[in-house]
Design a protein around this motif. Structure first.
Motif, PDB file in Angstrom:
ATOM      1  N   LEU A 202       0.841  -1.197   0.000  1.00  0.00           N
ATOM      2  CA  LEU A 202       0.000   0.000   0.000  1.00  0.00           C
ATOM      3  C   LEU A 202       0.878   1.250   0.000  1.00  0.00           C
ATOM      4  O   LEU A 202       1.390   1.670   1.026  1.00  0.00           O
ATOM      5  CB  LEU A 202      -0.922  -0.001   1.215  1.00  0.00           C
ATOM      6  CG  LEU A 202      -1.941   1.151   1.306  1.00  0.00           C
ATOM      7  CD1 LEU A 202      -2.870   1.150   0.104  1.00  0.00           C
ATOM      8  CD2 LEU A 202      -2.753   1.043   2.598  1.00  0.00           C
ATOM      9  N   MET A 203       1.025   1.867  -1.170  1.00  0.00           N
ATOM     10  CA  MET A 203       1.882   3.048  -1.319  1.00  0.00           C
ATOM     11  C   MET A 203       1.184   4.331  -0.865  1.00  0.00           C
ATOM     12  O   MET A 203       1.780   5.211  -0.255  1.00  0.00           O
ATOM     13  CB  MET A 203       2.295   3.212  -2.783  1.00  0.00           C
ATOM     14  CG  MET A 203       3.095   2.063  -3.336  1.00  0.00           C
ATOM     15  SD  MET A 203       4.814   2.041  -2.795  1.00  0.00           S
ATOM     16  CE  MET A 203       5.487   3.433  -3.684  1.00  0.00           C
ATOM     17  N   ASP A 204      -0.098   4.448  -1.208  1.00  0.00           N
ATOM     18  CA  ASP A 204      -0.819   5.703  -0.974  1.00  0.00           C
ATOM     19  C   ASP A 204      -2.292   5.385  -0.792  1.00  0.00           C
ATOM     20  O   ASP A 204      -2.832   4.483  -1.449  1.00  0.00           O
ATOM     21  CB  ASP A 204      -0.631   6.634  -2.179  1.00  0.00           C
ATOM     22  CG  ASP A 204      -0.831   8.102  -1.824  1.00  0.00           C
ATOM     23  OD1 ASP A 204      -1.225   8.392  -0.681  1.00  0.00           O
ATOM     24  OD2 ASP A 204      -0.609   8.958  -2.698  1.00  0.00           O
ATOM     25  N   SER A 205      -2.963   6.111   0.087  1.00  0.00           N
ATOM     26  CA  SER A 205      -4.393   5.884   0.279  1.00  0.00           C
ATOM     27  C   SER A 205      -5.083   7.141   0.812  1.00  0.00           C
ATOM     28  O   SER A 205      -4.472   7.944   1.508  1.00  0.00           O
ATOM     29  CB  SER A 205      -4.635   4.716   1.242  1.00  0.00           C
ATOM     30  OG  SER A 205      -4.201   5.045   2.558  1.00  0.00           O
ATOM     31  N   PHE A 206      -6.336   7.306   0.393  1.00  0.00           N
ATOM     32  CA  PHE A 206      -7.201   8.372   0.883  1.00  0.00           C
ATOM     33  C   PHE A 206      -8.469   7.727   1.416  1.00  0.00           C
ATOM     34  O   PHE A 206      -8.983   6.790   0.800  1.00  0.00           O
ATOM     35  CB  PHE A 206      -7.616   9.311  -0.252  1.00  0.00           C
ATOM     36  CG  PHE A 206      -6.533  10.194  -0.799  1.00  0.00           C
ATOM     37  CD1 PHE A 206      -6.503  11.551  -0.482  1.00  0.00           C
ATOM     38  CD2 PHE A 206      -5.569   9.705  -1.647  1.00  0.00           C
ATOM     39  CE1 PHE A 206      -5.525  12.373  -1.004  1.00  0.00           C
ATOM     40  CE2 PHE A 206      -4.579  10.516  -2.175  1.00  0.00           C
ATOM     41  CZ  PHE A 206      -4.560  11.865  -1.849  1.00  0.00           C
ATOM     42  N   GLU A 207      -8.978   8.221   2.515  1.00  0.00           N
ATOM     43  CA  GLU A 207     -10.277   7.746   2.994  1.00  0.00           C
ATOM     44  C   GLU A 207     -11.039   8.920   3.597  1.00  0.00           C
ATOM     45  O   GLU A 207     -10.519   9.641   4.442  1.00  0.00           O
ATOM     46  CB  GLU A 207     -10.128   6.632   4.023  1.00  0.00           C
ATOM     47  CG  GLU A 207     -11.471   6.048   4.433  1.00  0.00           C
ATOM     48  CD  GLU A 207     -11.345   4.695   5.107  1.00  0.00           C
ATOM     49  OE1 GLU A 207     -12.385   4.164   5.529  1.00  0.00           O
ATOM     50  OE2 GLU A 207     -10.217   4.173   5.231  1.00  0.00           O
ATOM     51  N   ALA A 208     -12.271   9.101   3.136  1.00  0.00           N
ATOM     52  CA  ALA A 208     -13.081  10.234   3.590  1.00  0.00           C
ATOM     53  C   ALA A 208     -13.426  10.101   5.069  1.00  0.00           C
ATOM     54  O   ALA A 208     -13.755   9.015   5.553  1.00  0.00           O
ATOM     55  CB  ALA A 208     -14.355  10.326   2.767  1.00  0.00           C
ATOM     56  N   THR A 209     -13.332  11.226   5.777  1.00  0.00           N
ATOM     57  CA  THR A 209     -13.727  11.261   7.187  1.00  0.00           C
ATOM     58  C   THR A 209     -14.974  12.116   7.383  1.00  0.00           C
ATOM     59  O   THR A 209     -15.658  11.999   8.396  1.00  0.00           O
ATOM     60  CB  THR A 209     -12.589  11.832   8.057  1.00  0.00           C
ATOM     61  OG1 THR A 209     -12.234  13.130   7.569  1.00  0.00           O
ATOM     62  CG2 THR A 209     -11.372  10.927   7.994  1.00  0.00           C
ATOM     63  N   ALA A 210     -15.263  12.983   6.394  1.00  0.00           N
ATOM     64  CA  ALA A 210     -16.449  13.843   6.500  1.00  0.00           C
ATOM     65  C   ALA A 210     -16.880  14.287   5.104  1.00  0.00           C
ATOM     66  O   ALA A 210     -16.056  14.563   4.241  1.00  0.00           O
ATOM     67  CB  ALA A 210     -16.144  15.063   7.357  1.00  0.00           C
ATOM     68  N   VAL A 211     -18.195  14.340   4.910  1.00  0.00           N
ATOM     69  CA  VAL A 211     -18.769  14.821   3.654  1.00  0.00           C
ATOM     70  C   VAL A 211     -19.806  15.884   3.996  1.00  0.00           C
ATOM     71  O   VAL A 211     -20.758  15.622   4.735  1.00  0.00           O
ATOM     72  CB  VAL A 211     -19.435  13.684   2.855  1.00  0.00           C
ATOM     73  CG1 VAL A 211     -20.070  14.241   1.576  1.00  0.00           C
ATOM     74  CG2 VAL A 211     -18.436  12.598   2.514  1.00  0.00           C
ATOM     75  N   GLU A 212     -19.599  17.109   3.479  1.00  0.00           N
ATOM     76  CA  GLU A 212     -20.542  18.205   3.725  1.00  0.00           C
ATOM     77  C   GLU A 212     -21.372  18.432   2.464  1.00  0.00           C
ATOM     78  O   GLU A 212     -20.836  18.661   1.381  1.00  0.00           O
ATOM     79  CB  GLU A 212     -19.778  19.479   4.090  1.00  0.00           C
ATOM     80  CG  GLU A 212     -18.954  19.345   5.380  1.00  0.00           C
ATOM     81  CD  GLU A 212     -18.127  20.580   5.676  1.00  0.00           C
ATOM     82  OE1 GLU A 212     -18.595  21.693   5.350  1.00  0.00           O
ATOM     83  OE2 GLU A 212     -17.014  20.428   6.214  1.00  0.00           O
ATOM     84  N   ILE A 213     -22.708  18.359   2.621  1.00  0.00           N
ATOM     85  CA  ILE A 213     -23.617  18.487   1.484  1.00  0.00           C
ATOM     86  C   ILE A 213     -24.563  19.662   1.700  1.00  0.00           C
ATOM     87  O   ILE A 213     -25.401  19.631   2.617  1.00  0.00           O
ATOM     88  CB  ILE A 213     -24.435  17.196   1.287  1.00  0.00           C
ATOM     89  CG1 ILE A 213     -23.492  15.989   1.159  1.00  0.00           C
ATOM     90  CG2 ILE A 213     -25.332  17.304   0.057  1.00  0.00           C
ATOM     91  CD1 ILE A 213     -24.207  14.663   1.138  1.00  0.00           C
TER      92      ILE A 213
END
Length: 227
Positions: A202-213
């Motif tokens: 696993l070289m790189d990763s993004f994971e959402a912690t918050a979504v504002e709509i």
């Protein structure tokens, strides 16, 4: 900001007017069948342009935890970038991104937060208004998985692309109800770790912690999507 070239083209055969010889027609059939096969095997774009225009309104914002690793040193860096829509019209969207770049301070290195803006056409946002574009081609497999973000569970479509053996894979998690947003991304590659070959590093990763709509954002109708 790094971008992966998106491969969304499908071969189409356009029949032109005029006389067609029997031998020519016979030769065209394999090509036509191949084009149809490619069309069937190629995963569809995650969202329609209409869904993107209705949802990606000014104020839509997503915050990520980013994990960047290197097989050359122990541990990894944790960063918190974000993407926010600041313009939305008939031509496309403008997104403001908070990204991080490595900066040298004397003989030391540290991450520095940088704000930048990018303009995307609606056609481009079909691959996600995101740092790493979704690549949909014959190497992309589709599955489903649940993902929890900010206390809410989303039913996600997972796109996994592995173009060749020993290259590694890119994986994107997207939710139908959040057009243009990638909730999670992983970049896995073949690397030498502690003198041993790891084909799933696993070289790189993004994971959402918050979504504002914002209220103006219209999410796709789940019933219509099922039809």
């Amino acid at each position: 900001m790094r971008y992966m070239a998106i491969l969304l083209s499908i071969a189409f055969t356009v029949a032109l007017g005029g006389a067609v010889h029997a031998d020519d027609a016979k030769d065209d059939k394999p090509a036509e069948k191949k084009a149809e096969k490619e069309k069937e095997d190629t995963p569809k774009t995650p969202w329609t342009e209409e869904e993107l225009k209705a949802f990606l309104k000014v104020g839509v914002k997503i915050t990520y935890d980013r994990q960047e690793r290197s097989p050359n040193h122990r541990g990894h860096d944790t960063l918190t970038p974000s993407i926010e829509v600041t313009r939305s019209d008939e031509k496309g969207v403008t997104v403001k991104t908070q990204m991080y770049m490595m900066e040298s301070v004397g003989d030391q290195y540290a991450w520095k937060a940088i704000d930048r803006t990018y303009d995307f056409t609606w056609d481009r946002t079909k691959a996600g208004a995101f740092d790493y574009m979704i690549v949909l081609d014959e190497h992309t497999k589709v599955s489903t998985e649940k993902l929890k973000v900010g206390g809410k569970t989303y039913n996600c479509t997972v796109y996994t692309r592995e173009p060749r053996k020993d290259y590694g894979r890119d994986i994107w998690w997207v939710a139908d109800e959040l057009p243009g947003i990638v909730l999670k991304y992983e970049q896995r590659r073949t690397a030498m770790v502690n003198t041993k070959k790891d084909t799933n590093y696993l070289m790189d990763s993004f994971e959402a912690t918050a979504v504002e709509i914002p209220k103006a954002a219209v999410q796709p109708d789940k019933k219509k999507r099922k039809k």
